[in-house]
Design an enzyme around this catalytic site. Structure first.
Site, PDB file in Angstrom:
ATOM      1  N   ASP A 138       8.147  -3.463   1.588  1.00 14.31           N
ATOM      2  CA  ASP A 138       8.592  -2.405   0.696  1.00 14.31           C
ATOM      3  C   ASP A 138       7.627  -1.230   0.765  1.00 14.31           C
ATOM      4  O   ASP A 138       6.439  -1.390   1.078  1.00 14.31           O
ATOM      5  CB  ASP A 138       8.671  -2.911  -0.741  1.00 14.31           C
ATOM      6  CG  ASP A 138       9.685  -4.036  -0.925  1.00 14.31           C
ATOM      7  OD1 ASP A 138      10.634  -4.103  -0.119  1.00 14.31           O
ATOM      8  OD2 ASP A 138       9.511  -4.838  -1.855  1.00 14.31           O
ATOM      9  N   LYS A 139       8.105  -0.045   0.428  1.00 21.51           N
ATOM     10  CA  LYS A 139       7.290   1.171   0.472  1.00 21.51           C
ATOM     11  C   LYS A 139       5.937   0.972  -0.207  1.00 21.51           C
ATOM     12  O   LYS A 139       4.895   1.344   0.341  1.00 21.51           O
ATOM     13  CB  LYS A 139       8.048   2.318  -0.195  1.00 21.51           C
ATOM     14  CG  LYS A 139       7.229   3.585  -0.365  1.00 21.51           C
ATOM     15  CD  LYS A 139       7.986   4.632  -1.170  1.00 21.51           C
ATOM     16  CE  LYS A 139       7.089   5.836  -1.466  1.00 21.51           C
ATOM     17  NZ  LYS A 139       7.775   6.853  -2.289  1.00 21.51           N
TER      18      LYS A 139
END
Length: 324
Positions: A138-139
């Site tokens: 995830d970012k």
């Protein structure tokens, strides 16, 4: 950018009676069966100089010829982005991704992603699907990711992920005091109402298994080591929230911030303002796609999580309000 492949292989007798695509998958294992089928249908993989169909049966003794170009797989830009490279050779890259870096271009993030940086660092990745990215973070999750630099490496790494032989372990700071380790075996799918979220779904969800153990306990939080058996979107975040121990700072699944009683103003601010989910891909282990040797990497915990852990330890050592 293109790379050319040229192979000539005689079909051995033991593959007599097999479909062409089945035999090709055994004889040319560096490439996926789907890609081989595409080459067969496109005439790049021929039998005795003739175009054939994937389902055509072989008799043994035929000559397979592969002549194909690996063409650029996307319209993405190569951009100079600082990459923290933990390991690199001719087959793979291991990146220690910082929090805040998006892995793949998408709506809202058309460029400036890890993929754009990979294309700048290694232009040959234009010919590998998704620029060699075989799994994502995830970012706002930091830590280790492996990237395949060639199609054969990608095929091998995807097979390892599917066989669950890639070991991925994460450090996570969870809300609440976790009493002991365990396993969350709960299927995950897209949330019924909020399409930005994932959720545990007994009906329609995909198998998802997370193992966790306690590394350190604090007055109202726990440092966990989580090991993925499967790799669903947001898996650790969803599973920890499911057992009522969401991750500190998680904007989607974190819920109300949990504070130790009479915590110091510094700790209260750190918990309330933590800018992301407190999740770090700390260890990665796999078999080298070419040599088969075992490889293992560790990535140090990033500064924001280290600072929070220091404040949580200090709070626990103070003994809480009773000791003040």
């Amino acid at each position: 950018m293109t790379d050319r492949l040229a192979l000539d292989i005689e079909v051995p007798a033991h593959l007599a009676g097999h479909r062409l695509d089945q035999a090709a998958a055994e004889l040319i294992p560096d490439y996926s069966r789907a890609r081989l089928q595409t080459w067969i249908k496109g005439g790049q993989l021929t039998v005795d100089g003739r175009t054939a169909r994937p389902r055509d049966k072989l008799f043994g003794g035929e000559q397979l010829r592969l002549s194909a170009e690996l063409e650029a797989r996307g319209e993405w830009l190569a951009q100079p982005i600082d990459l923290n490279i933990a390991y690199e050779d001719d087959s793979l890259l291991v990146i220690d991704k910082p929090p805040g870096l998006v892995v793949h271009p998408a709506a809202g993030n058309p460029d400036g992603t890890l993929l754009n940086g990979l294309l700048h660092h290694c232009p040959q990745l234009e010919t590998v699907p998704r620029a060699g990215i075989v799994h994502r973070l995830d970012k706002d999750t930091s830590g280790l990711m492996v990237v395949a630099k060639t199609l054969p490496a990608q095929t091998a790494l995807v097979a390892q992920l599917k066989a669950r032989t890639v070991s991925r372990q994460y450090d996570a700071i969870a809300q609440g005091v976790v009493t002991g380790g365990g396993t969350v075996d709960a299927p995950i799918g897209r949330h019924r109402q909020n399409r930005l979220k994932m959720a545990v779904l007994e009906l329609g969800g995909k198998e998802a298994i997370t193992h966790y153990r306690v590394q350190e306990r604090f007055r109202a939080h726990t440092l966990l080591r989580c090991k993925l058996e499967t790799g669903r979107t947001h898996q650790i975040r969803v599973h920890m929230a499911h057992i009522r121990h969401p991750l500190v700072g998680d904007p989607l699944y974190g819920g109300r911030v949990k504070l130790p009683p009479e915590a110091s103003p510094e700790l209260v601010e750190a918990l309330q303002q933590f800018p992301r989910q407190a999740l770090h891909a700390a260890e990665l282990a796999l078999q080298h796609p070419k040599t088969g040797g075992e490889l293992h990497w560790r990535a140090p915990m990033p500064a924001d999580m280290l600072r929070l852990l220091g404040l949580l330890r200090a709070d626990s050592e103070d003994g809480g309000p009773e000791a003040r």
